[in-house]
Design a protein around this motif. Structure first.
Motif, PDB file in Angstrom:
ATOM      1  N   CYS A  19       0.720  -1.356  -0.040  1.00 26.77           N
ATOM      2  CA  CYS A  19       0.057  -0.144  -0.048  1.00 26.77           C
ATOM      3  C   CYS A  19       0.969   1.172   0.062  1.00 26.77           C
ATOM      4  O   CYS A  19       0.573   2.252  -0.622  1.00 26.77           O
ATOM      5  CB  CYS A  19      -0.973  -0.033   1.204  1.00 26.77           C
ATOM      6  N   TYR A  20       1.895   1.245   0.834  1.00 23.54           N
ATOM      7  CA  TYR A  20       2.774   2.368   0.779  1.00 23.54           C
ATOM      8  C   TYR A  20       3.870   2.585  -0.608  1.00 23.54           C
ATOM      9  O   TYR A  20       3.960   3.759  -0.963  1.00 23.54           O
ATOM     10  CB  TYR A  20       3.764   2.244   2.016  1.00 23.54           C
ATOM     11  N   ARG A  21       4.054   1.347  -1.008  1.00 28.72           N
ATOM     12  CA  ARG A  21       4.431   1.496  -2.488  1.00 28.72           C
ATOM     13  C   ARG A  21       3.790   2.147  -3.517  1.00 28.72           C
ATOM     14  O   ARG A  21       4.157   2.925  -4.337  1.00 28.72           O
ATOM     15  CB  ARG A  21       4.867  -0.078  -2.915  1.00 28.72           C
ATOM     16  N   LEU A  22       2.559   1.613  -3.411  1.00 29.14           N
ATOM     17  CA  LEU A  22       1.606   2.078  -4.390  1.00 29.14           C
ATOM     18  C   LEU A  22       1.297   3.667  -4.241  1.00 29.14           C
ATOM     19  O   LEU A  22       1.211   4.516  -5.264  1.00 29.14           O
ATOM     20  CB  LEU A  22       0.422   1.455  -4.549  1.00 29.14           C
ATOM     21  N   ALA A  23       1.191   3.946  -3.122  1.00 28.80           N
ATOM     22  CA  ALA A  23       0.988   5.249  -2.663  1.00 28.80           C
ATOM     23  C   ALA A  23       2.075   6.311  -3.067  1.00 28.80           C
ATOM     24  O   ALA A  23       1.908   7.280  -3.718  1.00 28.80           O
ATOM     25  CB  ALA A  23       0.514   5.589  -1.230  1.00 28.80           C
TER      26      ALA A  23
END
Length: 61
Positions: A19-23
């Motif tokens: 989720c943090y990578r995508l964000a």
């Protein structure tokens, strides 16, 4: 009134990190992705990986 134990769904640290990578990749707040179902995160990761394969020149990884 008695309340039974709550069930807790543990997704594991990988999904949260995804989720943090995508964000970061899409310049969004992580909460945008953290609010999605795990299956949606997995699908976003697959499409993002495919996108990176297309836009990254060979030998530039």
């Amino acid at each position: 009134m008695r309340v039974g134990p709550r069930k807790f769904f543990h997704t594991g640290p990988r999904v949260v990190l995804d989720c943090y990578r995508l964000a970061k990749f899409y310049a969004q707040d992580p909460d945008v992705f953290l609010a999605k179902p795990v299956s949606a995160i997995q699908q976003h990761m697959r499409w993002t990986d495919r996108l990176l394969e297309v836009v990254t020149p060979p030998g530039d990884s």
